[in-house]
Enzyme design. Structure first.
Site, PDB file in Angstrom:
ATOM      1  N   TYR A 142       0.822  -1.212   0.000  1.00  0.00           N
ATOM      2  CA  TYR A 142       0.000   0.000   0.000  1.00  0.00           C
ATOM      3  C   TYR A 142       0.854   1.259   0.000  1.00  0.00           C
ATOM      4  O   TYR A 142       0.440   2.303  -0.500  1.00  0.00           O
ATOM      5  CB  TYR A 142      -0.903   0.039   1.243  1.00  0.00           C
ATOM      6  N   LYS A 191       3.347 -15.331   2.252  1.00  0.00           N
ATOM      7  CA  LYS A 191       3.549 -16.075   1.006  1.00  0.00           C
ATOM      8  C   LYS A 191       5.055 -16.356   0.911  1.00  0.00           C
ATOM      9  O   LYS A 191       5.730 -15.962  -0.065  1.00  0.00           O
ATOM     10  CB  LYS A 191       3.013 -15.255  -0.181  1.00  0.00           C
ATOM     11  N   ASP A 223      -2.828 -18.306   0.294  1.00  0.00           N
ATOM     12  CA  ASP A 223      -3.823 -19.057  -0.495  1.00  0.00           C
ATOM     13  C   ASP A 223      -4.481 -20.128   0.360  1.00  0.00           C
ATOM     14  O   ASP A 223      -5.701 -20.309   0.351  1.00  0.00           O
ATOM     15  CB  ASP A 223      -3.198 -19.635  -1.784  1.00  0.00           C
ATOM     16  N   ASP A 247      -6.244  -7.077   4.240  1.00  0.00           N
ATOM     17  CA  ASP A 247      -7.388  -6.445   3.574  1.00  0.00           C
ATOM     18  C   ASP A 247      -8.317  -7.526   3.028  1.00  0.00           C
ATOM     19  O   ASP A 247      -9.528  -7.497   3.228  1.00  0.00           O
ATOM     20  CB  ASP A 247      -6.875  -5.552   2.432  1.00  0.00           C
ATOM     21  N   ASP A 251     -12.168  -9.173   4.833  1.00  0.00           N
ATOM     22  CA  ASP A 251     -13.468  -9.209   4.145  1.00  0.00           C
ATOM     23  C   ASP A 251     -14.029 -10.625   4.153  1.00  0.00           C
ATOM     24  O   ASP A 251     -15.222 -10.848   4.370  1.00  0.00           O
ATOM     25  CB  ASP A 251     -13.335  -8.733   2.692  1.00  0.00           C
TER      26      ASP A 251
HETATM   27  C1  IPM Z   1     -10.281  -1.394   4.152  1.00  0.00           C
HETATM   28  C2  IPM Z   1     -10.560  -0.759   2.824  1.00  0.00           C
HETATM   29  C3  IPM Z   1      -9.412   0.178   2.477  1.00  0.00           C
HETATM   30  C4  IPM Z   1      -8.165  -0.658   2.374  1.00  0.00           C
HETATM   31  C5  IPM Z   1      -9.637   1.022   1.220  1.00  0.00           C
HETATM   32  C6  IPM Z   1     -10.900   1.852   1.332  1.00  0.00           C
HETATM   33  C7  IPM Z   1      -8.457   1.903   0.935  1.00  0.00           C
HETATM   34  O1  IPM Z   1     -10.753  -1.747   1.861  1.00  0.00           O
HETATM   35  O2  IPM Z   1     -10.137  -0.649   5.139  1.00  0.00           O
HETATM   36  O3  IPM Z   1     -10.223  -2.622   4.230  1.00  0.00           O
HETATM   37  O4  IPM Z   1      -7.872  -1.234   1.313  1.00  0.00           O
HETATM   38  O5  IPM Z   1      -7.437  -0.744   3.366  1.00  0.00           O
HETATM   39 MG    MG Z   2     -10.801  -3.739   2.643  1.00  0.00          MG
END
Ligand code: IPM
Ligand code: MG
Length: 356
Positions: A142, A191, A223, A247, A251
């Site tokens: 990032y 990884k 993975d 990240d 999710d």
């Molecule tokens: C998160 C989001 C952010 C990230 C985006 C909005 C930049 O997806 O906080 O997980 O990738 O960190």
């Molecule tokens: Mg995210």
């Protein structure tokens, strides 16, 4: 006590869900005799519209001066044409970097009341799920060198994944310390079969682990970790990982707990300062329709009180109010079930606040 909190409602459903958390905070203030001074600031698309940039200096200054920051969400299709360096998302990345928020804690808990919302087979989740993703937040790909160039007459773009030993050490310590307060297990995800940066990550995590002999450490490749999270999620307690892998895995972890609308997060620097936000994002498709679930933001407020202000009893009271809301059969649209009372964003915030 008197505390200063900077509020950054942002875009999309951000302002709606932050409003719910503010109602809850007002109740906490009255019940426990605190005073919270709230300062609202711009970030994201709304800041681009008002000032031309996603993260005005004034917002950074206010955040730095506060005891903690509560953020709604940023982004939306309206700003998709902005150049990469001026996108709403840059507000979040800028705040993380400017405020030194290197430790991102993302708890994924499956509430007993929401078992049916989990997409996994019941036998895989017997006894519930309680996973904490500890994501490194100010390094890696990032924030590595990035750019575009021409190679052999062709356009090339690159983003460099890079970690220093000290960056890995400090996030590893956060993960081990969290594990000590939980089930004493850390799974480090990398990884290392391919990436040099992951090999340094693994070596460093192994060395730091020696300072925490009561915690079990194991390693998974990203993975495999993504697969194990849906195959056998109960093997996880604390997942320690890099910015980009965290990240993605957070999710995935949120989805197996039923709804992304339920999950809070905290981004911490040394010394207890932190920025707190729901992980769901701005959801522009439902903005302004009173359909958003304010629980992730209300739970983020609970984390803010617990971690940045050391107000554990107040945080417990909020968690309890959310549980009572669910037990009493209330649901927002995202977690609606037959036979339950479906309420809008505003009403959900009012009901939870009233339980306090
Ligand atoms: C998160 C989001 C952010 C990230 C985006 C909005 C930049 O997806 O906080 O997980 O990738 O960190
Ligand atoms: Mg995210």
């Amino acid at each position: 006590m008197n505390y200063n909190i900077t509020l950054i409602p942002g875009d999309g459903i951000g302002p709606e869900v932050v409003a719910g958390a503010v109602k809850v905070l007002d109740k906490v203030a009255a019940k426990f005799g605190h005073e919270f001074s709230l300062t609202e600031k711009l970030a994201g698309g709304i800041a681009i519209d008002a000032t031309g940039v996603p993260l005005p200096q004034d917002t950074i200054d206010a955040a730095k001066a506060a005891d903690a920051v509560l953020l709604g969400a940023v982004g939306g299709p309206k700003w998709d044409d902005q150049p990469g360096s001026n996108r709403p998302e840059m507000a979040i990345l800028g705040l993380r970097k400017e405020l030194g928020l290197y430790a991102n804690l993302r708890p994924a808990i499956l509430f007993d009341e929401l078992k049916d919302a989990c997409p996994l087979k019941p036998e895989i989740i017997v006894g519930g799920l309680d996973i904490l993703v500890v994501r490194e937040l100010t390094g890696g790909i990032y924030f590595g060198e990035k750019g575009t160039k021409t190679v052999d007459g062709e356009e090339v773009a690159y983003d460099v994944e890079q970690y220093s030993v000290s960056e890995i050490e400090r996030i590893a310590r956060v993960a081990f310390e969290m594990a000590q307060k939980r089930s004493k297990k850390v799974t480090s995800v990398d990884k290392a079969n391919v990436l040099e940066s992951s090999r340094l990550w693994r070596r460093t995590v192994e060395r730091i682990a020696k300072d925490y002999p009561d915690v079990t450490l194991d390693h998974l490749y990203i993975d495999n970790a993504a697969m194990q999270l849906v195959r056998a999620p109960k093997q996880f307690d604390v997942i320690l990982t890099s910015n980009i892998f965290g990240d993605i895995l957070s999710d995935e972890a949120s989805q197996i707990t039923g709804s992304i609308g339920m999950l809070p997060s905290s981004s911490l620097s040394d010394g207890g300062f932190g920025l707190y936000e729901p992980i769901h994002g701005s959801a522009p498709d439902i903005a302004g329709t009173d359909k958003a679930n304010p629980i992730a933001t209300i739970m983020s407020l609970s984390m803010l009180l617990r971690y940045s202000l050391s107000l554990a009893a107040e945080a417990d009271a909020i968690d309890q109010a959310v549980e009572t809301f669910l037990k009493d059969g209330y649901r927002t649209v995202d977690i609606a079930e037959d036979g339950k009372k479906v309420v809008g964003t505003k009403e959900a915030g009012d009901i939870i606040a009233n339980y306090l």
